[in-house]
Design a protein around this motif. Structure first.
Motif, PDB file in Angstrom:
ATOM      1  N   VAL A  68      37.813  66.841  23.135  1.00 38.84           N
ATOM      2  CA  VAL A  68      38.836  66.650  22.099  1.00 38.84           C
ATOM      3  C   VAL A  68      39.711  67.884  21.931  1.00 38.84           C
ATOM      4  O   VAL A  68      40.767  67.810  21.288  1.00 38.84           O
ATOM      5  CB  VAL A  68      38.215  66.283  20.729  1.00 38.84           C
ATOM      6  CG1 VAL A  68      37.367  65.048  20.827  1.00 38.84           C
ATOM      7  CG2 VAL A  68      37.424  67.442  20.147  1.00 38.84           C
ATOM      8  N   LEU A  69      39.295  69.019  22.485  1.00 39.33           N
ATOM      9  CA  LEU A  69      40.053  70.255  22.273  1.00 39.33           C
ATOM     10  C   LEU A  69      41.465  70.190  22.856  1.00 39.33           C
ATOM     11  O   LEU A  69      42.422  70.606  22.181  1.00 39.33           O
ATOM     12  CB  LEU A  69      39.275  71.443  22.843  1.00 39.33           C
ATOM     13  CG  LEU A  69      37.890  71.697  22.231  1.00 39.33           C
ATOM     14  CD1 LEU A  69      37.257  72.936  22.844  1.00 39.33           C
ATOM     15  CD2 LEU A  69      37.978  71.838  20.723  1.00 39.33           C
ATOM     16  N   SER A  86      38.286  65.083  29.324  1.00 35.95           N
ATOM     17  CA  SER A  86      39.345  66.022  28.952  1.00 35.95           C
ATOM     18  C   SER A  86      40.650  65.683  29.660  1.00 35.95           C
ATOM     19  O   SER A  86      41.722  65.653  29.040  1.00 35.95           O
ATOM     20  CB  SER A  86      38.925  67.456  29.292  1.00 35.95           C
ATOM     21  OG  SER A  86      37.796  67.860  28.548  1.00 35.95           O
ATOM     22  N   VAL A  87      40.557  65.425  30.963  1.00 33.99           N
ATOM     23  CA  VAL A  87      41.758  65.084  31.736  1.00 33.99           C
ATOM     24  C   VAL A  87      42.359  63.780  31.236  1.00 33.99           C
ATOM     25  O   VAL A  87      43.579  63.670  31.039  1.00 33.99           O
ATOM     26  CB  VAL A  87      41.416  64.989  33.237  1.00 33.99           C
ATOM     27  CG1 VAL A  87      42.599  64.436  34.026  1.00 33.99           C
ATOM     28  CG2 VAL A  87      41.015  66.357  33.780  1.00 33.99           C
ATOM     29  N   PHE A  88      41.514  62.796  31.015  1.00 31.93           N
ATOM     30  CA  PHE A  88      41.995  61.480  30.579  1.00 31.93           C
ATOM     31  C   PHE A  88      42.691  61.566  29.224  1.00 31.93           C
ATOM     32  O   PHE A  88      43.810  61.059  29.055  1.00 31.93           O
ATOM     33  CB  PHE A  88      40.820  60.502  30.505  1.00 31.93           C
ATOM     34  CG  PHE A  88      41.181  59.165  29.917  1.00 31.93           C
ATOM     35  CD1 PHE A  88      41.728  58.169  30.705  1.00 31.93           C
ATOM     36  CD2 PHE A  88      40.969  58.904  28.569  1.00 31.93           C
ATOM     37  CE1 PHE A  88      42.072  56.937  30.164  1.00 31.93           C
ATOM     38  CE2 PHE A  88      41.307  57.678  28.015  1.00 31.93           C
ATOM     39  CZ  PHE A  88      41.858  56.691  28.818  1.00 31.93           C
ATOM     40  N   SER A  89      42.047  62.194  28.248  1.00 30.79           N
ATOM     41  CA  SER A  89      42.617  62.241  26.900  1.00 30.79           C
ATOM     42  C   SER A  89      43.913  63.043  26.877  1.00 30.79           C
ATOM     43  O   SER A  89      44.885  62.657  26.213  1.00 30.79           O
ATOM     44  CB  SER A  89      41.603  62.832  25.918  1.00 30.79           C
ATOM     45  OG  SER A  89      41.227  64.146  26.293  1.00 30.79           O
ATOM     46  N   SER A  91      39.894  49.687  17.728  1.00 30.97           N
ATOM     47  CA  SER A  91      40.466  51.035  17.784  1.00 30.97           C
ATOM     48  C   SER A  91      41.988  50.985  17.940  1.00 30.97           C
ATOM     49  O   SER A  91      42.700  51.848  17.414  1.00 30.97           O
ATOM     50  CB  SER A  91      39.840  51.834  18.929  1.00 30.97           C
ATOM     51  OG  SER A  91      40.270  51.363  20.198  1.00 30.97           O
ATOM     52  N   VAL A  92      42.497  49.975  18.642  1.00 30.90           N
ATOM     53  CA  VAL A  92      43.944  49.832  18.804  1.00 30.90           C
ATOM     54  C   VAL A  92      44.592  49.447  17.476  1.00 30.90           C
ATOM     55  O   VAL A  92      45.651  49.976  17.101  1.00 30.90           O
ATOM     56  CB  VAL A  92      44.263  48.789  19.895  1.00 30.90           C
ATOM     57  CG1 VAL A  92      45.754  48.454  19.908  1.00 30.90           C
ATOM     58  CG2 VAL A  92      43.832  49.297  21.263  1.00 30.90           C
ATOM     59  N   ARG A  93      43.975  48.533  16.754  1.00 30.21           N
ATOM     60  CA  ARG A  93      44.532  48.104  15.470  1.00 30.21           C
ATOM     61  C   ARG A  93      44.607  49.259  14.475  1.00 30.21           C
ATOM     62  O   ARG A  93      45.500  49.295  13.621  1.00 30.21           O
ATOM     63  CB  ARG A  93      43.689  46.966  14.888  1.00 30.21           C
ATOM     64  CG  ARG A  93      43.819  45.651  15.646  1.00 30.21           C
ATOM     65  CD  ARG A  93      42.974  44.572  15.000  1.00 30.21           C
ATOM     66  NE  ARG A  93      43.003  43.320  15.739  1.00 30.21           N
ATOM     67  CZ  ARG A  93      43.947  42.392  15.617  1.00 30.21           C
ATOM     68  NH1 ARG A  93      44.949  42.589  14.770  1.00 30.21           N
ATOM     69  NH2 ARG A  93      43.893  41.284  16.322  1.00 30.21           N
ATOM     70  N   LEU A 108      41.271  57.402  21.685  1.00 33.01           N
ATOM     71  CA  LEU A 108      41.084  58.156  22.925  1.00 33.01           C
ATOM     72  C   LEU A 108      39.641  58.054  23.405  1.00 33.01           C
ATOM     73  O   LEU A 108      39.380  57.894  24.606  1.00 33.01           O
ATOM     74  CB  LEU A 108      41.465  59.621  22.715  1.00 33.01           C
ATOM     75  CG  LEU A 108      42.954  59.925  22.503  1.00 33.01           C
ATOM     76  CD1 LEU A 108      43.154  61.409  22.208  1.00 33.01           C
ATOM     77  CD2 LEU A 108      43.780  59.506  23.708  1.00 33.01           C
ATOM     78  N   ARG A 109      38.712  58.140  22.475  1.00 31.05           N
ATOM     79  CA  ARG A 109      37.295  58.048  22.850  1.00 31.05           C
ATOM     80  C   ARG A 109      36.933  56.647  23.332  1.00 31.05           C
ATOM     81  O   ARG A 109      36.310  56.482  24.387  1.00 31.05           O
ATOM     82  CB  ARG A 109      36.418  58.434  21.653  1.00 31.05           C
ATOM     83  CG  ARG A 109      34.920  58.289  21.902  1.00 31.05           C
ATOM     84  CD  ARG A 109      34.460  59.165  23.044  1.00 31.05           C
ATOM     85  NE  ARG A 109      33.049  58.945  23.365  1.00 31.05           N
ATOM     86  CZ  ARG A 109      32.426  59.518  24.384  1.00 31.05           C
ATOM     87  NH1 ARG A 109      33.084  60.347  25.179  1.00 31.05           N
ATOM     88  NH2 ARG A 109      31.157  59.273  24.622  1.00 31.05           N
TER      89      ARG A 109
END
Length: 387
Positions: free
Chosen positions: A126-127, A164-167, A312-314, A329-330
């Motif tokens: 998350v950083l 990390s890369v994905f988020s 999570s989208v809503r 993101l998670r």
């Protein structure tokens, strides 16, 4: 591509279909093993088709760009959270041997309390997004981004590196300027760099591939070593899922250990699971459900995960709250990784979501210095801070 980013099924259905395709290309599969792939592919296809007509969409980039988190109560709490995680990353590297520099094969050793420290430092992914979204100063932003990318490399945690890369990449994509082309150069660089580091860490962590005896295809055997690691990681989950489905193996202990805290180990290596290659022991997010509840349980888990993704989208609408974005993101990451390993139906995942919900409540309790209203008879310049 822009429309695909707004479809929830892009983060679940398409990765499952991609992993099934990679599995079909990587191995010379028997007819029996194809049943597992067809089960996964059919479930993913249903999700994609339903998603097209369901109407639930991730907000447009303009909504993400309209939110400025720096200097808000949300950013204050998020930066404090990031500071705590960075502190535990430092403790992890200071009090315990660094696997990359000491002994790469010891990456999974969690002794002397390291497992408790790792519960916090594992959230290092998350950083980078918090730094990108919340830090006003450049040095703080860069420091959080560097820690988020460097710590997983030092502890040889490929999963956290991918997170990390994905988020980081997804935040860039979601906050892009719609008047400009998609930022393929930045995202492509992150993908290539992450994949390269992943392959190197795979070699350091697991050793050579020559000892793995699986029915690899000619395409796999002809691929370079780095590509082999990526293909193996991308296809091992569906392959083992198909193998266990074919062998009708049943064992509910792994699912119980996964969902009940402190019940037992969730490690599949060195167990009696009849894997074709004992060292390749991942089996998709739905692997424990398959062993415990059979194919019906596995399919049910796929659709429950899709429901979690829609939830999570809503939460992103209408104003894209910061902690709702972190939850998305998670959840989207564990959905993308669902063909590879269990991460969604775990207490660590539930704990992170619970932390974000709690921090969102905490933010609401803090005084909001941006909301001020005049006091007195309206002729003076005095103001009061709304709470």
């Amino acid at each position: 591509m822009k429309r695909l980013l707004c479809l929830p099924s892009t983060y679940l259905g398409l990765p499952i279909l991609l992993a099934c395709g990679l599995t079909w290309l990587t191995y010379d599969l028997s007819v029996d093993y194809l049943r597992g792939l067809l089960l996964l592919a059919a479930s993913a296809s249903v999700i994609v088709l339903f998603d097209v007509y369901a109407g639930v969409r991730i907000p447009e980039p303009v909504r993400f760009r309209a939110r400025h988190y720096a200097g808000t109560r949300d950013s204050f709490v998020a930066l404090a959270f990031a500071g705590l995680i960075a502190f535990f990353c430092l403790i992890d590297l200071t009090l315990f041997p660094i696997p990359l520099l000491d002994k790469p094969s010891s990456y999974a050793l969690m002794e002397g309390g390291r497992e408790h420290v790792r519960h916090i430092s594992d959230m290092c992914w998350v950083l980078p997004p918090i730094g990108l979204l919340c830090a006003r100063s450049k040095w703080l932003r860069n420091m959080l981004i560097v820690i988020g990318f460097l710590f997983p490399v030092l502890v040889i945690d490929r999963n956290r590196l991918f997170a990390s890369v994905f988020s980081f990449a997804l935040v860039i994509m979601l906050r892009r300027d719609e008047a400009r082309p998609l930022p393929w150069k930045s995202v492509g660089f992150l993908a290539i760099a992450g994949s390269s580091v992943f392959s190197v860490l795979g070699i350091l962590r697991s050793g050579p591939l020559e000892n793995i005896t699986l029915p690899f295809s000619a395409m796999y055997r002809a691929a370079p070593l780095g590509i082999k690691w990526l293909l193996l990681y991308g296809s091992a989950g569906p392959y083992n899922f198909s193998a266990i489905l074919t062998k009708h193996y049943s064992n509910a202990n792994f699912l119980i250990n996964q969902v009940v805290p402190l019940k037992g180990s969730v490690v599949t290596a060195g167990t009696d699971i009849p894997l074709d290659a004992p060292t390749i022991n991942v089996g998709t997010e739905f692997f424990p459900f398959l062993m415990a509840l059979g194919p019906v349980g596995a399919v049910a888990a796929i659709f429950v995960l899709y429901g979690l993704l829609l939830w999570s989208v809503r939460r992103l609408r209408p104003t894209v709250p910061l902690f709702s974005l972190l939850i998305f993101l998670r959840v989207s990451y564990v959905c993308v990784m669902s063909p590879f390993a269990p991460q969604a139906f775990t207490w660590t995942n539930a704990g992170f979501i619970g932390l974000c919900l709690s921090m969102q409540v905490l933010v609401a309790w803090l005084p909001n210095r941006r909301l001020q209203k005049p006091i007195g008879d309206g002729q003076g310049e005095a103001s009061a801070t709304a709470v």
